[in-house]
Design an enzyme around this catalytic site. Structure first.
Site, mmCIF file in Angstrom:
data_model
loop_
_atom_site.group_PDB
_atom_site.id
_atom_site.type_symbol
_atom_site.label_atom_id
_atom_site.label_comp_id
_atom_site.label_asym_id
_atom_site.label_seq_id
_atom_site.Cartn_x
_atom_site.Cartn_y
_atom_site.Cartn_z
ATOM 1 N N GLY A 26 0.135 -38.167 44.536
ATOM 2 C CA GLY A 26 -0.042 -38.385 43.102
ATOM 3 C C GLY A 26 -0.610 -39.762 42.816
ATOM 4 C CB THR A 28 2.958 -43.324 40.875
ATOM 5 O OG1 THR A 28 2.781 -42.725 39.594
ATOM 6 C CG2 THR A 28 3.681 -44.652 40.695
ATOM 7 C CG ASP A 80 6.502 -38.257 46.358
ATOM 8 O OD1 ASP A 80 5.487 -38.443 45.659
ATOM 9 O OD2 ASP A 80 6.748 -37.170 46.925
ATOM 10 C CG ASP A 83 5.508 -34.278 37.739
ATOM 11 O OD1 ASP A 83 4.431 -34.866 37.582
ATOM 12 O OD2 ASP A 83 5.748 -33.559 38.731
ATOM 13 N N GLY A 95 3.916 -31.800 39.949
ATOM 14 C CA GLY A 95 2.744 -31.808 39.071
ATOM 15 C C GLY A 95 1.441 -31.782 39.870
ATOM 16 C CD GLU A 102 5.327 -34.252 46.134
ATOM 17 O OE1 GLU A 102 4.411 -35.021 45.828
ATOM 18 O OE2 GLU A 102 5.899 -33.521 45.298
#
Ligand code: 5RP
Length: 221
Positions: A26, A28, A80, A83, A95, A102
């Site tokens: 993702g 971030t 990690d 959302d 998401g 994950e």
């Protein structure tokens, strides 16, 4: 440094030489991989496991070598995104469609650090549609069973057809509105035939590092 960068930068400071590191997926996690790549270029020795093909490609571009999950017997630290995050540090993830890997990586980690900007903090989970990874065979039946749990389901799409995960499965985004008991719901969802995994991460996070738009961070554990 924006909010996502600030959270990622702080979390990467927990990574020490010699550690086995889980790399999330993702926008971030992207920043965590960038900052970790800088440290690896400066000589830090780590072993990394990726939670998606996208993260694996990014890590390799940043000079981070990737090991297979089965080549390591544990992970020291997994970083990690999420959302949604509630005050008990329960999460909705997926998401980006990587929730299965994950969750496997987070479950295999001694420490699981979640990084997010402040917009991800919520009172109660469920405004964000809960991603559920399902087997393509009989997916409409699986979808109807999920709907009986009190949600509206939507097949995640990509370009002309259904989105396919790195594992060759589909994702149903399930709009619950509010999830009063995430621990019960995750069991109900995972007991439906055809469901592989859901995006509720209950009591898994060791800590959450939240970044704010002024570049400051706060940690919750
Ligand atoms: C991917 C995820 C991501 O961690 C989650 O979607 C948050 O992403 P971002 O940091 O881009 O907001 O679960 O499957």
């Amino acid at each position: 440094m924006n909010a996502k960068q600030a959270a990622a930068h702080k979390a990467v400071q927990y990574i020490k030489d010699g550690m086995i590191v889980g790399l999330g997926t993702g926008s971030t996690a992207y920043w965590a991989i960038q900052y970790l790549g800088e440290r690896v270029k400066q000589g830090m020795q780590i072993t990394a496991v990726a939670t998606s093909d996208q993260t694996e490609r990014l890590a390799l571009q940043c000079g981070i070598k990737i090991s297979d999950m089965d080549a390591v017997d544990h992970i020291d630290i997994d970083i990690d995104g999420a959302d949604e995050i509630d005050h008990r540090l329960n999460l909705i993830k997926g998401g980006g469609g990587a929730l299965l890997r994950e969750k496997i990586v987070a479950a295999g980690s001694k420490t699981f650090i979640v990084i997010a900007d402040e917009s991800k903090m919520v009172k109660i989970l469920g405004q964000f549609p809960l991603p559920v990874e399902i087997i393509p065979f009989g997916w409409q039946h699986t979808s109807r069973r999920l709907a009986l749990l009190g949600c509206q389901t939507a097949m995640r799409q990509k370009e002309a057809g259904p989105f396919k995960t790195d594992n060759g499965n589909y994702i149903l985004d399930c709009r619950f509105g509010s999830i009063s008991d995430p621990a019960v719901l995750q069991q109900q969802i995972n007991s439906i035939p055809g469901v592989v995994e859901n995006g509720l991460f209950v009591k898994m996070a060791s800590a959450v590092v939240v970044g704010y738009s002024d570049g400051t961070v706060k940690e919750f554990s």
